[in-house]
Design a protein around this motif. Structure first.
Motif, mmCIF file in Angstrom:
data_model
loop_
_atom_site.group_PDB
_atom_site.id
_atom_site.type_symbol
_atom_site.label_atom_id
_atom_site.label_comp_id
_atom_site.label_asym_id
_atom_site.label_seq_id
_atom_site.Cartn_x
_atom_site.Cartn_y
_atom_site.Cartn_z
ATOM 1 N N ALA A 10 -5.509 -17.052 34.249
ATOM 2 C CA ALA A 10 -5.009 -15.868 34.436
ATOM 3 C C ALA A 10 -4.002 -15.874 35.239
ATOM 4 O O ALA A 10 -3.686 -15.235 36.299
ATOM 5 N N ILE A 11 -3.984 -17.420 35.894
ATOM 6 C CA ILE A 11 -3.414 -17.609 37.371
ATOM 7 C C ILE A 11 -1.926 -17.560 36.737
ATOM 8 O O ILE A 11 -0.586 -16.709 36.902
ATOM 9 N N GLU A 12 -1.788 -18.216 35.327
ATOM 10 C CA GLU A 12 -0.052 -17.723 34.761
ATOM 11 C C GLU A 12 0.356 -16.633 34.316
ATOM 12 O O GLU A 12 1.027 -16.454 33.948
ATOM 13 N N ILE A 13 -0.949 -15.701 33.694
ATOM 14 C CA ILE A 13 -0.624 -14.396 33.076
ATOM 15 C C ILE A 13 0.390 -13.770 34.555
ATOM 16 O O ILE A 13 0.731 -12.947 34.395
ATOM 17 N N VAL A 24 1.872 -5.352 32.048
ATOM 18 C CA VAL A 24 -0.007 -6.308 31.685
ATOM 19 C C VAL A 24 -0.672 -6.268 30.218
ATOM 20 O O VAL A 24 -0.241 -7.857 29.614
ATOM 21 N N PRO A 25 0.351 -5.063 29.824
ATOM 22 C CA PRO A 25 -0.682 -5.589 28.420
ATOM 23 C C PRO A 25 0.383 -6.383 27.435
ATOM 24 O O PRO A 25 -0.624 -7.242 26.226
ATOM 25 N N ASP A 26 1.476 -6.280 27.704
ATOM 26 C CA ASP A 26 2.114 -7.474 26.932
ATOM 27 C C ASP A 26 2.511 -9.100 27.047
ATOM 28 O O ASP A 26 1.838 -9.544 26.867
ATOM 29 N N ALA A 27 1.726 -9.314 29.139
ATOM 30 C CA ALA A 27 1.807 -10.899 29.511
ATOM 31 C C ALA A 27 0.157 -10.882 28.900
ATOM 32 O O ALA A 27 0.103 -12.129 28.282
ATOM 33 N N LEU A 28 -0.752 -10.067 28.456
ATOM 34 C CA LEU A 28 -1.723 -10.612 27.904
ATOM 35 C C LEU A 28 -1.888 -10.954 26.792
ATOM 36 O O LEU A 28 -1.735 -12.073 26.134
ATOM 37 N N LYS A 29 -0.980 -9.857 26.174
ATOM 38 C CA LYS A 29 -0.976 -10.485 24.567
ATOM 39 C C LYS A 29 0.230 -11.719 24.329
ATOM 40 O O LYS A 29 -0.073 -12.178 23.766
ATOM 41 N N ASP A 30 1.150 -11.985 24.475
ATOM 42 C CA ASP A 30 2.228 -13.682 24.575
ATOM 43 C C ASP A 30 1.122 -14.474 24.768
ATOM 44 O O ASP A 30 1.332 -14.939 24.384
ATOM 45 N N GLY A 32 -2.548 -14.446 24.253
ATOM 46 C CA GLY A 32 -3.441 -14.624 23.623
ATOM 47 C C GLY A 32 -2.621 -14.890 22.283
ATOM 48 O O GLY A 32 -3.392 -15.900 21.450
ATOM 49 N N LEU A 33 -0.847 -14.954 22.078
ATOM 50 C CA LEU A 33 -0.766 -15.238 20.810
ATOM 51 C C LEU A 33 -0.220 -16.702 20.818
ATOM 52 O O LEU A 33 0.196 -17.572 19.775
ATOM 53 N N SER A 34 -0.115 -17.257 22.345
ATOM 54 C CA SER A 34 0.609 -18.534 22.176
ATOM 55 C C SER A 34 -1.038 -20.229 22.681
ATOM 56 O O SER A 34 -0.787 -20.465 22.705
ATOM 57 N N HIS A 35 -2.242 -19.027 22.429
ATOM 58 C CA HIS A 35 -3.213 -20.071 23.044
ATOM 59 C C HIS A 35 -4.452 -18.771 21.315
ATOM 60 O O HIS A 35 -5.146 -18.298 22.449
ATOM 61 N N ARG A 36 -4.349 -19.189 20.492
ATOM 62 C CA ARG A 36 -4.964 -18.704 19.985
ATOM 63 C C ARG A 36 -6.421 -19.654 19.334
ATOM 64 O O ARG A 36 -7.044 -18.414 19.071
ATOM 65 N N PHE A 37 -6.565 -20.155 20.327
ATOM 66 C CA PHE A 37 -7.914 -21.260 20.461
ATOM 67 C C PHE A 37 -8.931 -19.801 21.223
ATOM 68 O O PHE A 37 -10.331 -20.334 21.331
ATOM 69 N N ALA A 38 -8.222 -18.806 21.837
ATOM 70 C CA ALA A 38 -9.374 -18.940 22.510
ATOM 71 C C ALA A 38 -10.017 -17.719 22.287
ATOM 72 O O ALA A 38 -9.349 -16.356 21.256
ATOM 73 N N GLY A 41 -14.207 -13.185 23.645
ATOM 74 C CA GLY A 41 -14.804 -13.698 24.461
ATOM 75 C C GLY A 41 -13.657 -14.294 25.910
ATOM 76 O O GLY A 41 -14.247 -13.355 26.985
ATOM 77 N N ASP A 42 -13.896 -15.424 25.324
ATOM 78 C CA ASP A 42 -12.634 -15.755 26.734
ATOM 79 C C ASP A 42 -11.258 -14.407 26.675
ATOM 80 O O ASP A 42 -10.891 -14.427 28.284
ATOM 81 N N ARG A 43 -10.738 -13.823 26.160
ATOM 82 C CA ARG A 43 -9.456 -13.150 26.453
ATOM 83 C C ARG A 43 -10.317 -11.677 27.241
ATOM 84 O O ARG A 43 -9.474 -11.943 27.621
ATOM 85 N N GLY A 44 -11.445 -11.367 26.786
ATOM 86 C CA GLY A 44 -11.810 -10.605 27.328
ATOM 87 C C GLY A 44 -11.732 -10.824 28.803
ATOM 88 O O GLY A 44 -11.592 -10.325 30.115
ATOM 89 N N ALA A 45 -12.583 -12.176 29.419
ATOM 90 C CA ALA A 45 -12.522 -12.374 30.806
ATOM 91 C C ALA A 45 -11.301 -12.745 31.420
ATOM 92 O O ALA A 45 -10.901 -11.874 32.439
ATOM 93 N N ILE A 46 -10.590 -13.314 31.106
ATOM 94 C CA ILE A 46 -9.013 -12.964 31.438
ATOM 95 C C ILE A 46 -8.693 -11.325 31.770
ATOM 96 O O ILE A 46 -7.998 -11.822 32.766
ATOM 97 N N GLY A 47 -8.726 -11.014 30.559
ATOM 98 C CA GLY A 47 -8.455 -9.595 30.992
ATOM 99 C C GLY A 47 -8.831 -9.348 32.097
ATOM 100 O O GLY A 47 -8.351 -8.424 33.019
ATOM 101 N N ASN A 48 -9.687 -9.375 32.446
ATOM 102 C CA ASN A 48 -10.575 -8.488 33.330
ATOM 103 C C ASN A 48 -10.015 -9.398 35.289
ATOM 104 O O ASN A 48 -9.783 -8.658 35.869
ATOM 105 N N LEU A 49 -10.110 -10.477 35.037
ATOM 106 C CA LEU A 49 -9.151 -11.173 35.859
ATOM 107 C C LEU A 49 -8.236 -11.058 36.350
ATOM 108 O O LEU A 49 -7.976 -10.634 37.223
ATOM 109 N N VAL A 50 -7.410 -10.973 35.630
ATOM 110 C CA VAL A 50 -5.706 -10.016 35.678
ATOM 111 C C VAL A 50 -5.924 -8.711 36.250
ATOM 112 O O VAL A 50 -5.923 -8.703 37.157
#
Length: 430
Positions: A10-13, A24-30, A32-38, A41-50
């Motif tokens: 979340a800090i990086e985004i 915000v949608p562009d930053a979250l998408k990028d 996610g694409l560069s951290h495909r291991f997430a 649930g992780d992506r949802g939580a990170i998006g909520n934090l942001v």
């Protein structure tokens, strides 16, 4: 991912959004694409934090005594998600993916700083320059009104009455907590979950593919209903965009009459093709170019102007837009609104109606534009909306949300539990 990894993400985004001025949608998408291991649930939580960090950027910055991305993200955990300083320190201890955070004593000390000592615009979580607009809109209640725009929004659905009913959609949805809306007669609300909880993926439901519902805020549903469109009407949706209000009116008209859907940017109409097909709507005609409207001048029963605006009423959903808005943006939108109202008025027949809608809470875009329109167009008069409001709302006791010191209705999270909307209607004298 553990909490430390989610916090670091979340800090990086947030840093990416701040330094590169990205949506915000562009930053979250990028990310996610560069951290495909997430996982999802992780992506949802990170998006909520942001999103939570941006919604309450000003108040988090005050309490945390700093507004860096790390301050904001940590502020979300401590102030919104119910994580205590001790729990946060213990959870991050030994996590090599976690960011560095202040000491336990420092975190506890920061949380002792009372928000009541902050300037009013910080308590309200809005830019300082826009305070006079909120004061004009809500008087002494402006801080409470603005602060509720920093809460998480629910997910609202409009049931498509052309093919089903509320009970059937509620039974088919996999959405804990879903219930009928308080005001909109065809609405269903799925409340926002706490902390890292993901919102329901309603568009993945089979009943969505069958056309049983559309995603539409309750306030937008009410605005479409307030049009009062009848089965034999000829209607123009002059700034149709993706077509949410056209689809709602089509259902209320029972697929009779005709709706002409136009947008100055015809590319915005493209999604309507699939939406109309899915919903089983047959009385909407897409008009791609302004020349295609010329034969309708002075002939239409109802014209809807869902005007371009600052979108202040949707800040719960687009928190980053709150901090990018400028006085120039507002001035530009006001000029656009006057121009589009003047253009749309030509199509109203004598005795017909023109409705002006924004998803803004700013009087400069709302009551001021309505009053200026009446000065320029003496052949139009305002419509008393009390009876219409009573007829379109499910709660007969719901108070009429009149604009303060001006024409029209103002919906807001605090007043009506909806996004922020303004609605006013005029009748052309016969």
């Amino acid at each position: 991912m553990r909490l430390g990894g989610r916090l670091q993400a979340a800090i990086e985004i947030l840093t990416d959004i701040e330094t590169r001025h990205r949506p915000v949608p562009d930053a979250l998408k990028d990310w996610g694409l560069s951290h495909r291991f997430a996982g999802s649930g992780d992506r949802g939580a990170i998006g909520n934090l942001v999103h939570d960090a941006l919604r309450k950027r000003a108040s988090h910055g005050f309490v945390m005594n700093g507004d860096t991305p790390a301050d904001l993200a940590i502020g979300v955990l401590l102030r919104q998600w119910g994580v205590t300083p001790a729990e946060l320190v213990a959870e991050l201890d030994g996590d090599r993916f976690a960011p560095e955070i202040p000491s336990l004593a420092d975190l506890e000390a920061r949380l002792q700083r009372p928000l009541t000592e902050a300037p009013a615009h910080v308590q309200a979580d809005i830019p300082e320059w826009i305070v006079p607009e909120f004061e004009r809109a809500f008087g002494a209640e402006w801080v409470a009104e603005a602060a509720m725009l920093a809460d998480r929004p629910p997910l609202d659905l409009r049931v498509n009455s052309l093919c089903t009913d509320q009970a059937s959609v509620l039974a088919a949805l996999e959405a804990p907590g879903a219930e009928v809306t308080r005001l909109a007669k065809l609405g269903i609300r799925v409340p926002a979950g706490p902390g890292p909880a993901r919102q329901v993926a309603a568009t993945s439901e089979v009943c969505f593919a069958k056309g049983w519902f559309e995603i539409q805020d309750e306030g937008s549903q009410l605005a479409a209903a307030l049009m009062g469109a009848r089965p034999d009407d000829q209607v123009l949706d002059y700034c149709a965009g993706g077509g949410g209000k056209s689809l709602a009116m089509a259902a209320s008209m029972g697929n009779h009459g005709q709706i002409h859907a136009f947008d100055a940017d015809r590319r915005r109409l493209a999604p309507m093709v699939e939406r109309l097909r899915r919903a089983g709507v047959r009385n909407v005609q897409l008009v791609e170019r302004a020349a295609g409207l010329e034969g309708l001048v002075g002939r239409l029963d109802r014209v809807l102007v869902d005007a371009p605006c600052t979108g202040t009423g949707t800040w719960r959903r687009r928190a980053d837009a709150k901090w990018r808005l400028s006085e120039k943006n507002l001035a530009d939108r006001m000029a656009d609104q006057d121009a589009v109202l003047d253009s749309a008025a030509r199509f109203v027949r004598p005795g017909g109606e023109l409705a002006y809608v924004t998803c803004s809470l700013l009087p400069s875009e709302n009551t001021a534009r309505a009053e200026a329109f009446l000065v320029r167009h003496a052949d139009f008069e305002p419509i008393d909306l009390a009876g219409r409001w009573a007829s379109v709302t499910a709660d007969a006791a719901a108070p009429l949300p009149l604009a303060r010191k001006g024409l029209g209705l103002v919906l807001s999270p605090r007043r009506t539990g909806t996004d922020g909307f303004y609605f006013v209607a005029f009748r052309r004298r016969a």
